[in-house]
Write an enzyme that holds these catalytic residues in place. Structure first.
Site, PDB file in Angstrom:
ATOM      1  N   VAL A  11       0.835  -1.211   0.000  1.00 35.62           N
ATOM      2  CA  VAL A  11       0.000   0.000   0.000  1.00 35.62           C
ATOM      3  C   VAL A  11       0.868   1.260   0.000  1.00 35.62           C
ATOM      4  O   VAL A  11       0.619   2.202  -0.757  1.00 35.62           O
ATOM      5  CB  VAL A  11      -0.972  -0.010   1.210  1.00 35.62           C
ATOM      6  CG1 VAL A  11      -1.795   1.267   1.247  1.00 35.62           C
ATOM      7  CG2 VAL A  11      -1.884  -1.229   1.152  1.00 35.62           C
ATOM      8  N   VAL A  40       9.449   5.013   5.950  1.00 38.51           N
ATOM      9  CA  VAL A  40      10.175   4.223   6.955  1.00 38.51           C
ATOM     10  C   VAL A  40       9.929   2.737   6.693  1.00 38.51           C
ATOM     11  O   VAL A  40       8.777   2.313   6.530  1.00 38.51           O
ATOM     12  CB  VAL A  40       9.702   4.576   8.383  1.00 38.51           C
ATOM     13  CG1 VAL A  40      10.440   3.736   9.413  1.00 38.51           C
ATOM     14  CG2 VAL A  40       9.913   6.055   8.654  1.00 38.51           C
ATOM     15  N   ARG A  42      11.381  -1.454   7.826  1.00 32.99           N
ATOM     16  CA  ARG A  42      12.144  -2.210   8.832  1.00 32.99           C
ATOM     17  C   ARG A  42      13.488  -2.631   8.270  1.00 32.99           C
ATOM     18  O   ARG A  42      14.491  -2.562   8.941  1.00 32.99           O
ATOM     19  CB  ARG A  42      11.355  -3.445   9.262  1.00 32.99           C
ATOM     20  CG  ARG A  42      10.490  -3.131  10.432  1.00 32.99           C
ATOM     21  CD  ARG A  42       9.866  -4.341  11.084  1.00 32.99           C
ATOM     22  NE  ARG A  42       8.673  -3.826  11.771  1.00 32.99           N
ATOM     23  CZ  ARG A  42       7.442  -3.943  11.315  1.00 32.99           C
ATOM     24  NH1 ARG A  42       7.193  -4.590  10.203  1.00 32.99           N
ATOM     25  NH2 ARG A  42       6.436  -3.420  11.982  1.00 32.99           N
ATOM     26  N   GLU A 121     -10.106   6.164   6.296  1.00 34.26           N
ATOM     27  CA  GLU A 121     -10.982   5.653   5.229  1.00 34.26           C
ATOM     28  C   GLU A 121     -10.502   4.307   4.688  1.00 34.26           C
ATOM     29  O   GLU A 121     -11.293   3.427   4.358  1.00 34.26           O
ATOM     30  CB  GLU A 121     -11.044   6.678   4.087  1.00 34.26           C
ATOM     31  CG  GLU A 121     -11.983   6.328   2.962  1.00 34.26           C
ATOM     32  CD  GLU A 121     -13.424   6.177   3.424  1.00 34.26           C
ATOM     33  OE1 GLU A 121     -14.045   7.188   3.737  1.00 34.26           O
ATOM     34  OE2 GLU A 121     -13.919   5.029   3.484  1.00 34.26           O
ATOM     35  N   GLY A 126     -11.061  -1.409   1.655  1.00 34.97           N
ATOM     36  CA  GLY A 126     -10.087  -0.934   0.658  1.00 34.97           C
ATOM     37  C   GLY A 126     -10.474   0.356  -0.023  1.00 34.97           C
ATOM     38  O   GLY A 126     -10.475   1.422   0.581  1.00 34.97           O
ATOM     39  N   ASP A 193      -9.768 -10.197  10.378  1.00 33.93           N
ATOM     40  CA  ASP A 193      -9.666  -8.945   9.627  1.00 33.93           C
ATOM     41  C   ASP A 193     -11.066  -8.357   9.389  1.00 33.93           C
ATOM     42  O   ASP A 193     -11.286  -7.155   9.596  1.00 33.93           O
ATOM     43  CB  ASP A 193      -8.950  -9.228   8.294  1.00 33.93           C
ATOM     44  CG  ASP A 193      -8.888  -8.018   7.393  1.00 33.93           C
ATOM     45  OD1 ASP A 193      -8.041  -7.141   7.663  1.00 33.93           O
ATOM     46  OD2 ASP A 193      -9.680  -7.920   6.453  1.00 33.93           O
ATOM     47  N   LYS A 197     -12.792  -4.748  10.912  1.00 34.33           N
ATOM     48  CA  LYS A 197     -13.478  -3.755  10.073  1.00 34.33           C
ATOM     49  C   LYS A 197     -14.921  -3.565  10.536  1.00 34.33           C
ATOM     50  O   LYS A 197     -15.442  -2.443  10.557  1.00 34.33           O
ATOM     51  CB  LYS A 197     -13.433  -4.207   8.610  1.00 34.33           C
ATOM     52  CG  LYS A 197     -12.006  -4.209   8.046  1.00 34.33           C
ATOM     53  CD  LYS A 197     -11.918  -4.974   6.740  1.00 34.33           C
ATOM     54  CE  LYS A 197     -10.519  -4.951   6.166  1.00 34.33           C
ATOM     55  NZ  LYS A 197     -10.323  -5.873   5.045  1.00 34.33           N
TER      56      LYS A 197
HETATM   57  N1  HSE Z   1      -6.244  -8.559   3.758  1.00 36.45           N
HETATM   58  C1  HSE Z   1      -7.277  -7.610   3.551  1.00 36.45           C
HETATM   59  C2  HSE Z   1      -8.317  -8.253   2.654  1.00 36.45           C
HETATM   60  C3  HSE Z   1      -6.710  -6.363   2.935  1.00 36.45           C
HETATM   61  O1  HSE Z   1      -8.059  -9.311   2.085  1.00 36.45           O
HETATM   62  O2  HSE Z   1      -9.400  -7.710   2.525  1.00 36.45           O
HETATM   63  C4  HSE Z   1      -7.572  -5.157   3.090  1.00 36.45           C
HETATM   64  O3  HSE Z   1      -7.821  -4.818   4.419  1.00 36.45           O
END
Ligand code: HSE
Length: 420
Positions: A11, A40, A42, A121, A126, A193, A197
């Site tokens: 991203v 930045v 790692r 946002e 996405g 994930d 959200k």
């Molecule tokens: N890994 C997340 C997905 C990326 O597959 O939707 C977007 O948050």
């Protein structure tokens, strides 16, 4: 406006690239240039294709006075919380795509931010601007439900399993290669994930304070080819759904795979696409649909937050703070439109008519794609249907006028454009 990107992965790279590619347009929309000054990472030795200067010294970057906005794309929870807290304490603006950070610390961050801009946002769905839609566009409504496909990776896997018969591991590998998956893909396939959200959306809709541990979360790992077989046979698809539903004075939040009838709109959301249905008491059902993961789509949302901050939260009425010569496009003359066309003609049913029509069409640059004559009924006339290959509107209009003048044409010819 100077920005630093903390975490230059899929991203972050896309953010730097799009800021460069769309530099003039973005400057016209927000009244100043947005400059990615430093990124930045790692590991400085890792090969990457970044349009930004890189360092591995995060602590010195977050102290820099010449940076106006910090874009947090590091991933994780506690380390970004430490970093973002320090930035907010210095009253510097933050934009993040980090849903896990918000799932655990959104209220602490809101307290710290107060009037300092904080954009997120990109944290949900996405490229779909669902945060703005829910927070601003639907703010008059009691939200009755939110029903979403919020994880692109799981949806990609389920779509591949259902439509191509792919196995779980191959489909996951492909999603990882395409840059959709989290660093740890168990977050995707385990439903976490999507749960992160969902908590963000539910906080805007209902002010809920829960953590991921407080809600029902099940992933797609247990789904077998037998389940896919049953679903297909009984006209269902399997989707990982994130659901928030007002139930009396409570709200239920859950993430789990579900059988969804094939004819539902949400069932037609395939691949990495996300979809969110929001039902409001005034508006009824609204539906949002678009790419839910991937570098450029997520960067589109990150940059929208940056533009919003550069505009000081006040968008000019038609979106431009300065004239933008490239975007001030002239209107195309309608006679120059190019598309495919459909014709219906009512004609005399006699020798030579069809030949005359096709001749006329070819003389006027129209190439026929398909042709049908309706079987004869009791009338003396026949109905002909044509579709064309891509043609120019002015040729079509001229042909219509010529056809109308022919004595064998018995009704005004009818035309529709075909949009594929
Ligand atoms: N890994 C997340 C997905 C990326 O597959 O939707 C977007 O948050």
């Amino acid at each position: 406006m100077n920005i630093a990107i903390l975490g230059v992965g899929t991203v972050g790279e896309a953010v730097a690239k799009i800021l460069l590619q769309n530099k003039k347009l973005i400057a016209a929309r927000c009244g100043e240039e947005i400059v990615p000054v430093i990124g930045v990472v790692r590991n400085l030795n890792k090969k990457r294709d970044a349009a930004i200067l890189l360092t591995d010294d995060i602590d010195s970057v977050i102290k820099r006075d010449d940076i106006d906005v910090f874009v947090e794309l590091m991933g994780g929870v506690e380390e970004p919380f430490r970093v973002v807290s320090q930035i907010l304490e210095r009253k510097k603006a933050v934009v993040t795509a980090n849903k896990a950070l918000l799932a655990y610390h959104r209220y602490a961050l809101q307290n710290l931010a107060q009037n300092t801009p904080f954009g997120f946002e990109a944290s949900v769905a996405g490229g779909i601007p669902i945060i703005r839609a829910l927070r601003e566009g639907l703010s008059a409504n009691h939200i009755l439900s939110i029903n979403g496909i919020l994880n692109g990776t799981s949806n990609y896997i389920l779509t591949s399993m259902m439509s191509k018969g792919s196995n779980f591991a191959d489909a996951l590998k492909k999603a990882q290669e395409l840059g959709y998956a989290e660093a740890d893909p168990t977050f995707d396939v385990g439903g976490f994930d999507a749960a992160h959200k969902l908590l963000i959306l539910a906080s805007i809709a209902y002010g809920v304070h829960g953590n991921p541990e407080d809600i029902l979360i099940e992933g797609i790992e247990g789904i077998t080819p037998e389940d896919i077989f049953f679903a297909n046979d009984f006209e269902y698809v399997i989707k990982l759904l994130a659901i928030a539903k007002k139930t009396g004075e409570k709200v239920e939040l859950r993430v789990h795979p579900a059988l969804v009838p094939k004819d539902k709109m949400i069932a037609k959301t395939d691949g990495v696409t996300n979809a969110v249905s929001v039902v409001g008491d005034a508006v009824g059902e609204t539906m949002f649909y678009g790419p839910g993961a991937g570098g450029p789509a997520t960067a589109s949302s990150v940059i929208s937050d940056l533009i919003d901050i550069a505009r000081d939260g006040k968008s000019p009425m038609l979106g431009y703070k300065a004239p933008f010569e490239l975007n001030a496009l002239e209107l195309l003359d309608p006679s120059e439109i190019r598309t495919k066309y459909y014709f219906r003609l009512r004609v005399e049913d006699k020798v030579g008519v069809l030949a005359k029509i096709t001749n006329l069409m070819s003389e006027n640059n129209l190439s026929i794609d398909s042709l049908l004559q309706k079987p004869k009924d009791e009338s003396p006339y026949a109905t002909l249907f044509f579709t064309t290959h891509t043609s120019v509107e002015k040729d079509v209009r001229r042909t219509m006028e010529i056809l109308q003048e022919q004595e064998f044409v018995k009704e005004k010819p009818f035309m529709m454009r075909i949009e594929e």
